[in-house]
Design an enzyme around this catalytic site. Structure first.
Site, mmCIF file in Angstrom:
data_model
loop_
_atom_site.group_PDB
_atom_site.id
_atom_site.type_symbol
_atom_site.label_atom_id
_atom_site.label_comp_id
_atom_site.label_asym_id
_atom_site.label_seq_id
_atom_site.Cartn_x
_atom_site.Cartn_y
_atom_site.Cartn_z
ATOM 1 N N ALA A 61 -18.168 59.271 7.544
ATOM 2 C CA ALA A 61 -18.548 57.963 7.003
ATOM 3 C C ALA A 61 -17.557 57.563 5.903
ATOM 4 C CB ALA A 61 -19.952 58.044 6.443
ATOM 5 N N GLY A 100 -19.657 62.578 9.517
ATOM 6 C CA GLY A 100 -19.934 61.646 10.610
ATOM 7 C C GLY A 100 -18.947 61.791 11.757
ATOM 8 N N GLU A 103 -20.334 64.483 13.773
ATOM 9 C CA GLU A 103 -21.574 63.978 14.389
ATOM 10 C C GLU A 103 -21.250 63.083 15.590
ATOM 11 O OE1 GLU A 103 -23.004 62.647 10.467
ATOM 12 O OE2 GLU A 103 -24.897 63.601 10.999
ATOM 13 N N GLU A 123 -21.210 67.066 4.126
ATOM 14 C CA GLU A 123 -22.007 66.079 3.371
ATOM 15 C C GLU A 123 -22.662 66.678 2.139
ATOM 16 O OE1 GLU A 123 -21.833 66.291 6.610
ATOM 17 O OE2 GLU A 123 -21.969 64.329 7.577
HETATM 18 C C1 3H9 Z 1 -20.717 61.315 6.048
HETATM 19 O O1 3H9 Z 1 -19.997 61.402 6.989
HETATM 20 C C2 3H9 Z 1 -22.168 60.953 6.145
HETATM 21 C C3 3H9 Z 1 -22.621 61.007 7.564
HETATM 22 O O2 3H9 Z 1 -23.434 62.125 7.810
HETATM 23 C C4 3H9 Z 1 -23.328 59.757 7.983
HETATM 24 C C5 3H9 Z 1 -24.527 59.414 7.255
HETATM 25 C C6 3H9 Z 1 -25.245 58.198 7.768
HETATM 26 N N1 3H9 Z 1 -14.132 58.021 3.270
HETATM 27 O O3 3H9 Z 1 -8.177 64.221 1.041
HETATM 28 P P1 3H9 Z 1 -6.958 63.403 1.251
HETATM 29 C C7 3H9 Z 1 -9.445 59.125 1.529
HETATM 30 S S1 3H9 Z 1 -20.149 61.551 4.481
HETATM 31 C C8 3H9 Z 1 -13.302 57.281 2.539
HETATM 32 O O4 3H9 Z 1 -6.005 63.253 0.133
HETATM 33 P P2 3H9 Z 1 -6.068 65.328 3.227
HETATM 34 C C9 3H9 Z 1 -9.172 59.906 0.251
HETATM 35 O O5 3H9 Z 1 -9.935 59.412 -0.819
HETATM 36 C C10 3H9 Z 1 -18.420 61.892 4.716
HETATM 37 N N2 3H9 Z 1 -12.087 57.712 2.132
HETATM 38 O O6 3H9 Z 1 -6.163 63.872 2.568
HETATM 39 C C11 3H9 Z 1 -7.673 59.657 0.073
HETATM 40 O O7 3H9 Z 1 -7.539 58.363 -0.491
HETATM 41 P P3 3H9 Z 1 -6.353 58.052 -1.530
HETATM 42 C C12 3H9 Z 1 -18.203 63.270 5.155
HETATM 43 C C13 3H9 Z 1 -11.726 58.928 2.496
HETATM 44 O O8 3H9 Z 1 -5.195 65.152 4.401
HETATM 45 C C14 3H9 Z 1 -7.156 59.617 1.512
HETATM 46 O O9 3H9 Z 1 -8.305 59.340 2.340
HETATM 47 N N3 3H9 Z 1 -16.776 63.543 5.235
HETATM 48 C C15 3H9 Z 1 -12.550 59.756 3.259
HETATM 49 O O10 3H9 Z 1 -5.725 66.339 2.192
HETATM 50 C C16 3H9 Z 1 -6.529 60.902 1.969
HETATM 51 O O11 3H9 Z 1 -7.446 61.955 1.720
HETATM 52 C C17 3H9 Z 1 -16.125 64.220 4.275
HETATM 53 O O12 3H9 Z 1 -16.692 64.677 3.314
HETATM 54 C C18 3H9 Z 1 -13.807 59.254 3.665
HETATM 55 N N4 3H9 Z 1 -14.660 59.966 4.419
HETATM 56 O O13 3H9 Z 1 -7.540 65.682 3.723
HETATM 57 C C19 3H9 Z 1 -14.649 64.396 4.481
HETATM 58 N N5 3H9 Z 1 -11.921 60.936 3.467
HETATM 59 O O14 3H9 Z 1 -5.107 58.278 -0.758
HETATM 60 C C20 3H9 Z 1 -13.907 63.951 3.251
HETATM 61 C C21 3H9 Z 1 -10.734 60.844 2.847
HETATM 62 O O15 3H9 Z 1 -6.609 56.656 -1.922
HETATM 63 N N6 3H9 Z 1 -12.456 64.014 3.412
HETATM 64 N N7 3H9 Z 1 -10.612 59.644 2.260
HETATM 65 O O16 3H9 Z 1 -6.529 59.064 -2.652
HETATM 66 C C22 3H9 Z 1 -11.781 65.168 3.374
HETATM 67 O O17 3H9 Z 1 -12.307 66.251 3.257
HETATM 68 C C23 3H9 Z 1 -10.277 65.065 3.425
HETATM 69 O O18 3H9 Z 1 -9.926 63.782 3.002
HETATM 70 C C24 3H9 Z 1 -9.658 65.300 4.827
HETATM 71 C C25 3H9 Z 1 -8.146 64.950 4.755
HETATM 72 C C26 3H9 Z 1 -9.822 66.785 5.195
HETATM 73 C C27 3H9 Z 1 -10.300 64.430 5.873
#
Ligand code: 3H9
Length: 715
Positions: A61, A100, A103, A123
């Site tokens: 998400a 998500g 999911e 999450e």
């Molecule tokens: C969810 O899914 C809820 C569901 O169950 C549905 C409920 C109804 N959204 O980490 P990075 C941005 S909750 C928005 O440096 P990497 C991040 O801020 C979600 N933005 O890269 C950064 O922005 P900036 C569950 C996001 O390659 C840029 O992308 N998911 C999101 O080292 C690059 O990120 C998570 O918890 C996002 N979801 O790592 C996953 N994700 O450049 C969260 C990233 O402006 N994300 N951004 O600073 C991660 O763990 C890592 O970002 C990922 C990539 C492994 C994906």
């Protein structure tokens, strides 16, 4: 935001398009609705593949949407539609399938993944639970215990691990989308009945009530007050005991309680702050995006005590060549043995293999002559470090970066001992250095932007959260710790026991209170620092030193040989030296009574609110001073230092975020109250930045940097 093309004649290929991680924003969700509808209704499409653009499947998400008004189609009906489709749908997972994103993949009928892709339901680390069916589908697919482990910890798996657990159907090292298309062609016409996870029974352990009771106890204990892990267990319990539709309802109810909670806000703030701190800047104007790090392949570590050993291991695990120098032969032998053991254990735990000859040991300082960067980790003694920096400056290459692991000494003074002060920075690791995530990168007024950028980049390679901070005594972390620890001792003088203080802090969410922590790290450590500052007066009980209130309690315990766990006695009593089980010590109680009587102190009842306010507000107040002086660039830097280096509960967001949640006016008012009661404690005097923020209407924490930068009168 999602595109549909037809490939290989009959496969509908849906690509998510929302860089960098294809987060499921409102537009992406709408894109999925439209493309799935078209693919399902197109008679020429016989099967469907869903993938992400640019090598990332989906990061879940869109977390940025959580703070505002949510619009667009919700995920649950979208995923139910995908699962109900009568054409096979295959997820082609590259890069990440998280939250998500996973999911979405679980709603598909098949999953094919790159072996190195990261999969997980993280999450819980955002204060939420997987609320688009994750808590109901995953246990049905892989069984309750394995699903609970993934959902309550949020840990990521590699594609290969996901295959072993049965989350995915195939792993490939080739082009994942091509493999998925080929697979999609091969399954056309096959029954999808057994592929719809929501229709499967949930494999459960035999005595389900006892099982969940045990899990709940364990999860509550390790959550330290965080509510999301508990809700995750409740949601999985619903999967184990209820039909899918009712389980989904329970998942939604639990999500509703978490979604607007302060803990979710704090954890999401931490997620973004962790990324904000990598975009460092300094008051001199140097910045992350204009400073290029120098390539580093070979690093020297000088001094193989506890810190040097941990740093050596961290560097080797990051794939760097290390020259480890310890001039004392006996210490060298012990270190070599210890480092090999640490490396083996950590590599085994992480499932990585090591190249054996990565570390070269030497008793000669000259061995570091050809490295690109040196990290000095010798005993915390300025004279010793001065001498070492002079020697290094002569024997290393002219452009070698010289870094110190000092936890409080003046980096600028060390720089002044060298021919190239611009190449000197602090790299302050936390023990154990191969485990703890925090690295304070300390720049002095003369440090070159490239030197800071290189140390920050090296920290990143070692998997650290690196925070760039200015040079002052104790830098950010240890400087703020001083008033926190001092308040704890003052409270004990005034009538609290170590147990009362620790219990309040542990209930707040710290893994250990001040006194248990002090017993673990050794009371003699702080004693040495106080001696060096001229604060210790052996055998003396005076409570004013260097013009301010002072508690000699710690010194008096050290004089009795009570150094904490290692001597079996400290603020607590232990069964034996080295034991970890702290028990209240009747000796300490009578010692404190006698101490208070001799000091003319009348013991009073101290409750947990006073403990929290005095200890935490003193810590926070010093944080405001640090921001005011520009030692930290923003509140996020301080918060990440405290969350990753000092055990500040992540679900509270860090000390500065916590202050913003309590309300800055309230923090100010309580500091003023305590300052009136204790005018001899300077760290309770409210910071002028705190006052300015309150008079500016206590803006949101994201706006503090603007206020800090605004010109103001110092009168
Ligand atoms: C969810 O899914 C809820 C569901 O169950 C549905 C409920 C109804 N959204 O980490 P990075 C941005 S909750 C928005 O440096 P990497 C991040 O801020 C979600 N933005 O890269 C950064 O922005 P900036 C569950 C996001 O390659 C840029 O992308 N998911 C999101 O080292 C690059 O990120 C998570 O918890 C996002 N979801 O790592 C996953 N994700 O450049 C969260 C990233 O402006 N994300 N951004 O600073 C991660 O763990 C890592 O970002 C990922 C990539 C492994 C994906």
């Amino acid at each position: 935001m999602a595109a549909l093309t037809r490939v290989s004649g009959s496969v509908g290929l849906i690509s998510l398009l929302n860089p960098p991680v294809n987060a499921l924003s409102a537009a992406v969700r709408q894109g999925i609705v439209d493309t799935v509808r078209r693919a399902v209704s197109d008679p020429q499409v016989k099967s469907v593949v869903i993938c992400g653009q640019n090598g990332v499947f989906c990061g879940g998400a869109d977390i940025k949407e959580f703070g505002g008004h949510m619009s667009g189609p919700p995920l649950v009906p979208i995923f139910n539609t995908i699962e109900a489709a009568d054409k096979p749908v295959v997820a082609a997972i590259e890069g990440s399938a998280l939250g998500g994103g996973l999911e979405l993949a679980l709603a598909c009928h098949y999953r094919i993944t790159q072996s190195k892709a990261r999969l997980g339901l993280p999450e819980v680390s955002l204060g939420l639970l997987p609320a688009a069916g994750g808590t109901q589908r995953l246990p049905r697919l892989i069984g309750v215990p394995a699903a609970l482990d993934l959902i309550t910890t949020g840990r990521h798996l590699t594609g290969a691990e996901a295959l072993k657990l049965g989350i995915v159907d195939q792993v490939t090292d080739q082009n994942t989308v091509e493999a998925a298309v080929k697979f999609a062609l091969s399954i056309v016409g096959q029954s999808l009945e057994s592929r719809r996870i929501s229709t499967l029974p949930c494999p459960c352990p035999a005595d389900i009530d006892a099982f969940f009771e045990g899990v709940m106890q364990r999860v509550k204990k390790s959550a330290h007050g965080a509510i999301a892990p508990v809700a995750c267990v409740q949601a999985v319990q619903a999967a184990a005991t209820l039909p899918f539709t009712q389980g989904m309802q329970r998942e939604q109810e639990l999500m509703a309680t978490l979604f607007g909670s302060g803990q979710a806000r704090a954890l999401q703030y931490c997620f973004f702050s962790q990324r904000v701190v990598s975009k460092w800047s300094s008051p001199s104007g140097s910045r992350w995006d204009t400073s290029k790090p120098k390539p580093v392949t070979k690093v020297g570590v000088i001094g193989l005590g506890t810190m040097g050993r941990g740093i050596t291991v961290a560097l080797a695990l990051a794939g760097l060549s290390v020259v480890a120098v310890e001039t004392q032969q006996q210490q060298m032998m012990a270190a070599q043995h210890a480092v090999s053991g640490m490396l083996e254990r950590t590599a085994r735990r992480r499932g990585v293999s090591l190249v054996g000859d990565q570390i070269r040991y030497s008793v000669e300082l000259e061995a570091v002559a050809d490295v690109e960067l040196v990290i000095e980790a010798v005993f915390e003694d300025m004279a010793l470090k001065e001498k070492l920096f002079k020697q290094l400056s002569t024997l290393c290459k002219a452009d070698t970066l010289l870094c110190s692991n000092t936890s409080s000494l003046d980096i600028d003074h060390l720089a002044s001992q060298t021919h190239s002060p611009q190449l000197v920075v602090g790299m302050h690791f936390f023990a154990p250095a191969h485990v703890m995530k925090l690295l304070e990168v300390v720049y002095g007024p003369r440090s070159a932007p490239q030197a800071v950028a290189t140390a920050m980049e090296l920290g990143k390679r070692m998997g650290k959260v690196s925070v760039a901070v200015g040079n002052c005594s104790g830098f950010v972390g240890n400087r703020m710790l001083m008033p926190y620890v001092e308040e704890a001792s003052f409270l004990v003088e005034e009538g609290a026991s170590p147990e009362i203080v620790d219990r309040a802090l542990e209930e707040f969410g710290f893994p250990m209170g001040v006194f248990r922590m002090s017993d673990l790290s050794g009371l003699d450590v702080g004693w040495k620092v106080r001696k060096a500052r001229g604060l210790v007066e052996p055998g003396q009980m005076s409570r004013v030193r260097q013009g301010r209130r002072y508690s000699p309690l710690g010194d008096l315990l050290c004089e009795q040989g009570r150094f904490g766990q290692k001597t079996g006695r400290g603020w607590y009593l232990y069964d034996s030296a080295g034991s970890r089980e702290a028990q209240p010590d009747p000796w300490l109680q009578s010692f404190l009574e006698e101490y208070r009587a001799r000091q003319g102190l009348v013991s009073r009842r101290i409750d947990s609110q006073e403990v929290l306010e005095r200890c935490l507000y003193a810590l926070i107040n010093e944080g405001f001073n640090i921001l005011q002086e520009g030692i930290a660039a923003g509140p996020e830097d301080i918060d990440m230092i405290y969350v990753f280096g000092y055990g500040f509960p992540r679900h509270r967001g860090g000390p500065m975020f916590y202050a913003s949640q309590v309300g800055l006016a309230q923090v100010l008012q309580r500091l003023e109250h305590y300052q009136q009661l204790h005018p001899d404690i300077p760290h309770l005097r409210p910071s002028s930045l705190l006052r300015r923020l309150v008079s500016s209407g206590s803006p949101r924490i994201q706006r503090w940097r603007e206020i800090i930068r605004m010109p103001h009168s110092s009168l």
